[in-house]
Design a protein around this motif. Sequence first.
Motif, PDB file in Angstrom:
ATOM      1  N   LEU A 228      -2.984   3.648  -2.864  1.00 24.22           N
ATOM      2  CA  LEU A 228      -2.922   2.653  -3.929  1.00 24.22           C
ATOM      3  C   LEU A 228      -2.480   1.330  -3.309  1.00 24.22           C
ATOM      4  CD1 LEU A 228      -3.209   2.678  -7.109  1.00 24.22           C
ATOM      5  CD2 LEU A 228      -0.731   2.789  -7.168  1.00 24.22           C
ATOM      6  N   ALA A 229      -3.205   0.257  -3.617  1.00 20.96           N
ATOM      7  CA  ALA A 229      -2.915  -1.021  -2.975  1.00 20.96           C
ATOM      8  C   ALA A 229      -2.959  -2.141  -4.002  1.00 20.96           C
ATOM      9  CB  ALA A 229      -3.921  -1.300  -1.854  1.00 20.96           C
ATOM     10  N   GLY A 230      -2.096  -3.136  -3.809  1.00 22.53           N
ATOM     11  CA  GLY A 230      -2.045  -4.302  -4.695  1.00 22.53           C
ATOM     12  C   GLY A 230      -1.714  -5.537  -3.888  1.00 22.53           C
ATOM     13  N   GLY A 231      -1.986  -6.700  -4.484  1.00 18.02           N
ATOM     14  CA  GLY A 231      -1.740  -7.947  -3.777  1.00 18.02           C
ATOM     15  C   GLY A 231      -1.511  -9.099  -4.725  1.00 18.02           C
TER      16      GLY A 231
ATOM     17  N   VAL B 126       0.860  -1.189   0.000  1.00 19.83           N
ATOM     18  CA  VAL B 126       0.000   0.000   0.000  1.00 19.83           C
ATOM     19  C   VAL B 126       0.893   1.235   0.000  1.00 19.83           C
ATOM     20  CG1 VAL B 126      -0.167   0.042   2.529  1.00 19.83           C
ATOM     21  CG2 VAL B 126      -1.942   1.134   1.147  1.00 19.83           C
ATOM     22  N   LYS B 127       0.479   2.264  -0.752  1.00 23.62           N
ATOM     23  CA  LYS B 127       1.217   3.522  -0.840  1.00 23.62           C
ATOM     24  C   LYS B 127       0.238   4.690  -0.921  1.00 23.62           C
ATOM     25  CE  LYS B 127       5.647   2.407  -0.984  1.00 23.62           C
ATOM     26  NZ  LYS B 127       5.466   1.016  -0.568  1.00 23.62           N
ATOM     27  N   TYR B 128       0.613   5.811  -0.269  1.00 25.90           N
ATOM     28  CA  TYR B 128      -0.178   7.044  -0.349  1.00 25.90           C
ATOM     29  C   TYR B 128       0.183   7.810  -1.622  1.00 25.90           C
ATOM     30  CZ  TYR B 128      -2.296   7.091   4.339  1.00 25.90           C
ATOM     31  OH  TYR B 128      -3.059   6.823   5.438  1.00 25.90           O
ATOM     32  N   SER B 129      -0.775   8.580  -2.132  1.00 26.23           N
ATOM     33  CA  SER B 129      -0.489   9.479  -3.245  1.00 26.23           C
ATOM     34  C   SER B 129       0.301  10.681  -2.743  1.00 26.23           C
ATOM     35  CB  SER B 129      -1.794   9.939  -3.903  1.00 26.23           C
ATOM     36  OG  SER B 129      -2.595  10.642  -2.982  1.00 26.23           O
ATOM     37  N   ALA B 130       0.770  11.516  -3.660  1.00 25.54           N
ATOM     38  CA  ALA B 130       1.630  12.641  -3.291  1.00 25.54           C
ATOM     39  C   ALA B 130       0.891  13.658  -2.432  1.00 25.54           C
ATOM     40  CB  ALA B 130       2.172  13.313  -4.551  1.00 25.54           C
ATOM     41  N   ASP B 131      -0.421  13.830  -2.649  1.00 25.36           N
ATOM     42  CA  ASP B 131      -1.186  14.782  -1.852  1.00 25.36           C
ATOM     43  C   ASP B 131      -1.845  14.143  -0.638  1.00 25.36           C
ATOM     44  OD1 ASP B 131      -3.036  13.258  -3.139  1.00 25.36           O
ATOM     45  OD2 ASP B 131      -4.026  14.909  -4.198  1.00 25.36           O
ATOM     46  N   GLY B 132      -1.732  12.817  -0.480  1.00 26.80           N
ATOM     47  CA  GLY B 132      -2.257  12.138   0.687  1.00 26.80           C
ATOM     48  C   GLY B 132      -3.746  11.892   0.690  1.00 26.80           C
TER      49      GLY B 132
ATOM     50  N   ARG C 100       0.422 -11.441 -10.145  1.00 28.65           N
ATOM     51  CA  ARG C 100       0.367 -10.810  -8.837  1.00 28.65           C
ATOM     52  C   ARG C 100       1.062  -9.460  -8.904  1.00 28.65           C
ATOM     53  NH1 ARG C 100       4.849 -11.888  -5.247  1.00 28.65           N
ATOM     54  NH2 ARG C 100       6.595 -12.856  -6.349  1.00 28.65           N
ATOM     55  N   VAL C 101       0.814  -8.626  -7.910  1.00 25.03           N
ATOM     56  CA  VAL C 101       1.399  -7.285  -7.836  1.00 25.03           C
ATOM     57  C   VAL C 101       2.111  -7.164  -6.494  1.00 25.03           C
ATOM     58  CG1 VAL C 101       0.955  -4.811  -7.961  1.00 25.03           C
ATOM     59  CG2 VAL C 101      -0.482  -6.391  -9.246  1.00 25.03           C
ATOM     60  N   PRO C 102       3.411  -7.471  -6.435  1.00 26.15           N
ATOM     61  CA  PRO C 102       4.118  -7.429  -5.152  1.00 26.15           C
ATOM     62  C   PRO C 102       4.432  -6.028  -4.649  1.00 26.15           C
ATOM     63  CG  PRO C 102       5.597  -8.105  -6.901  1.00 26.15           C
ATOM     64  CD  PRO C 102       4.245  -8.002  -7.517  1.00 26.15           C
ATOM     65  N   ALA C 103       4.413  -5.005  -5.520  1.00 20.82           N
ATOM     66  CA  ALA C 103       4.792  -3.661  -5.072  1.00 20.82           C
ATOM     67  C   ALA C 103       4.162  -2.614  -5.973  1.00 20.82           C
ATOM     68  CB  ALA C 103       6.312  -3.493  -5.051  1.00 20.82           C
ATOM     69  N   VAL C 104       3.795  -1.480  -5.381  1.00 18.91           N
ATOM     70  CA  VAL C 104       3.310  -0.315  -6.128  1.00 18.91           C
ATOM     71  C   VAL C 104       4.037   0.911  -5.588  1.00 18.91           C
ATOM     72  CG1 VAL C 104       1.031  -1.253  -6.670  1.00 18.91           C
ATOM     73  CG2 VAL C 104       1.366   0.008  -4.539  1.00 18.91           C
ATOM     74  N   ALA C 105       4.088   1.968  -6.388  1.00 17.20           N
ATOM     75  CA  ALA C 105       4.746   3.208  -5.958  1.00 17.20           C
ATOM     76  C   ALA C 105       4.144   4.378  -6.713  1.00 17.20           C
ATOM     77  CB  ALA C 105       6.254   3.144  -6.194  1.00 17.20           C
ATOM     78  N   PHE C 106       3.871   5.468  -6.001  1.00 15.13           N
ATOM     79  CA  PHE C 106       3.383   6.698  -6.611  1.00 15.13           C
ATOM     80  C   PHE C 106       4.562   7.589  -6.969  1.00 15.13           C
ATOM     81  CE2 PHE C 106      -1.229   6.615  -5.595  1.00 15.13           C
ATOM     82  CZ  PHE C 106      -1.686   7.274  -6.726  1.00 15.13           C
ATOM     83  N   SER C 107       4.431   8.270  -8.102  1.00 12.81           N
ATOM     84  CA  SER C 107       5.439   9.247  -8.477  1.00 12.81           C
ATOM     85  C   SER C 107       5.364  10.449  -7.547  1.00 12.81           C
ATOM     86  CB  SER C 107       5.209   9.695  -9.927  1.00 12.81           C
ATOM     87  OG  SER C 107       5.933  10.864 -10.216  1.00 12.81           O
ATOM     88  N   PRO C 108       6.509  11.039  -7.156  1.00 15.11           N
ATOM     89  CA  PRO C 108       6.473  12.244  -6.306  1.00 15.11           C
ATOM     90  C   PRO C 108       5.719  13.407  -6.939  1.00 15.11           C
ATOM     91  CG  PRO C 108       8.655  11.278  -6.276  1.00 15.11           C
ATOM     92  CD  PRO C 108       7.877  10.528  -7.309  1.00 15.11           C
TER      93      PRO C 108
END
Length: 887
Positions: free
Chosen positions: A587-590, A577-583, A673-681
């Motif tokens: 975003l979540a994956g599994g 799970v990751k937060y977007s740049a503005d919070g 499967r989606v082991p990792a996600v990341a939002f752009s700064p």
Amino acid sequence: MKTDFQFSNLLGTVYSRGNLLFTPDGTCLLSPVGNRVSVFDLVNSKSYTLPFAHRRNIARLALNPRGNLLLSVDEDGQAILTNVPRRITLYHFSFKSEVHALAFAPSGRHFAVAIGRQIEVWHTPSTPDVADGDLEFAPFVRHRVYTGHFDNVQSIEWSSDSRFFLSASRDLTARIWSLDAEEGFISTTLGGHRQRVLGAWFSKDQETIYTVSKDGALFVWKYMLRPETPPDAAGDDDNMQWRIADRHYFMQNNAHVTCAAFHPESNLLVTGFSNGIFSIYELPEFSQIQNLSISQNDIDYVAINKTGEWLAFGASKLGQLLVWEWQSESYILKQQGHFDSMNAIAYSPDSQRIITAADDGKIKVWDVNSGFCIVTFTEHISGVTACEFAKRGNVLFTASLDGSVRAWDLIRYRNFRTFTAPWRLSFSSLAVDPSGEVVCAGSIDSFDIHIWSVQTGQLLDRLAGHEGPVSSLSFAPDGGTLVSGSWDHTVRLWNIFARTQTSEPLQLMADVLCVAFRPDSKQIAVTTLDGQLTFWSVSEATQQGGVDARRDVSGGRKLSDRRTAANVAGTKSFTTVKYSADGTCVLAGGSSKYICLYDVQSGVLAKKFTVSVNLSLDGTQEFLNSKLLTEAGPRGLIDDQGEASDLEDRIDRTLPGSQRGDAAARRTRPEVRVPAVAFSPTGRAFCAASTEGLLIYSLDTLFQFDPFDLDITVTPATTLETLAQKEYLKALVMAFRLNERNLIRRVYEAVPIQDIALVVKDIPIVYLGRLLRFVAVQADESPHLEFNLMWIEAMLGKHGRWMKDNRGAMEAELRSVEKAVRRIQAELTRLADENIYRIEYLLAQPVEENTKQLALDFGDSDANGMVEHKDEAMGEDDDDGEWMGLD
């Protein structure tokens, strides 16, 4: 926050299986990557992925001679016709069986398809830009079916006049076919090889045919008299036949030929072998030019561009793609993806690079703009489980199962620190202090959190408190708090810089899989094994909200599952799970094919992204097809390896008890499967590590027509007419309404410098974000440095207060502008630093004497006049260099 993210590129994988294609101009290479097609621009060093996706892995590609139509066929024979320049799918068609070879005729009017033992020739669909008509209602019309081979056809090659074509088959023969019935022509069989024929080609004058078989034999065929023909019947065509004129053999010890390609214009023959060696020969002399090793495994395919200068090689075992310029003996392209599953990804602070870490022990740095891997680190000797950037500087930290945490300098590309525990542990999680002074790691073997000093590399402390393996770590962006999640059903908040390192435990109902901090450091998101996504206040240690995500993340049934997709427990939780740049969003994956975007405040599912529809992967189907169920179980799980026709395909080289299998093997079904996600700064994109590669979703899709507030009077023609009348503001607004990038750039660059402030002052607020984003892109791409900076200065000066008041809506655009200005500043600083001594040297030279000497050298008798003219231009008291604007 905007949620209309669209798929924009696929990184992390460069070649899987299938054939490689050069475009007709020879500057771009098309490579099949799973069920998608990636295009590598070899001149501009960029890559992009075409937007369409097949339902299975792509088996064959073919490009028409004009280079505008791409025909791609998957393993089931499903074909997609695509307009390559526009990146638009034109037509779907089914050949109803597996396709082994595909080739367009040089005339572009027909293409041949090898379907099993048969060859079908079809008419090429016409496009609207062709003079002979519009796009047909039914573009695929079959011309003729050719039969005669007794086993699968492996390759098809056309003659230069498009009247004949050659086919090579597994039945040890090659055949000559005519497109239409020719008077006196009889289909000829070329036999004599002892193993299957991999390729057959015409020479440039079509007087010679070359055939290559798997056992390394090259036969040269010529149209000659029959051996029993009397001399007086030499002119009769009935006494002529194709015969073997010469035989050559590739002397590679125990290796066999896996692929071959021939270039008729230069008479070059390139062959790839099963030991990773390729050889270049010049025919008909069969003189070897080069013999090089590029891989440790089979070379699956080789292609030659139109000029014969570049050779492309694909090796699916390790996912390698190479383009070799044989004359200068240099690499044009050398890329390799991860050959094992990716575990972690991270965006660099400037959003220009993405880091991927995988089970193969490699760490790769990918350039977002070009799509290429720029560096690979191989120091880890086991799987890399976590990676994270320091908030400042170009420092990357990685954790591995080999018991080490390493720090990497991404300017010099080296490992400058290695952190280890007193005894060997397998580190599974990582967190870096925003100041870059402290790095923490958690392990699956120990329940403690280890803390090291980045400056000295020494172990500072171990945080004890958890009663289970530490699965996830995260530092607050303000640096005050460390949060840790464990399998003991707790999340703990640590203040590691305080005098007493106490922790605040948060009790949950299941094992904690991932934790993430909101950018303002006031909230954390926690995912657990029971499928819950909860949000907690850091200051009050209370739960603020939660989402039951089991139904959202669940999807896809594997072939071995005894239950339906809705009842399988293994896919019902988020692992990242990751937060977007503005919070405002997370975003979540599994372990499923879905990526979910949630609104934090309301807990509503904002959007659901499907990672893959590829049926070659396990878990992409909601319901299994009962027709594929046999008495021995699902057809996809039946091992038919022992029935393969070739010995090396029958040999089972897998390790006993191996669960993961070889991702490049044909009989293995990797799980989606989606082991990792990341939002752009910047907030304009996000990336996801999946089974197929690194997927990038972006808001900036350049090839999408997205008109805004459009009416019938707004057209490109009327926009240019308005521009010609010097109504710059109106023309700019019309261009933004059409949202055609080239048109916007044309109007933008036509605005006079003195009118920039007036245009910016009166532009409607609704277009301000679009203009700011466009100028940021232009500052990165166009050479008009001062022009772009004047636009930025005018917008910030005229609308700065409004942007500050509406920072939430303009944050992504402002980040893009900040990134562009910082890049310009860095480049100008570097340029000045490199040339400061040269400028000082030039300024230190005596101007008057040099000018007199220059005039005498050019034969000008009035040297004093030249000096006087120079003094008038510079001023008499400008000896200190102020005339150049220097202090």
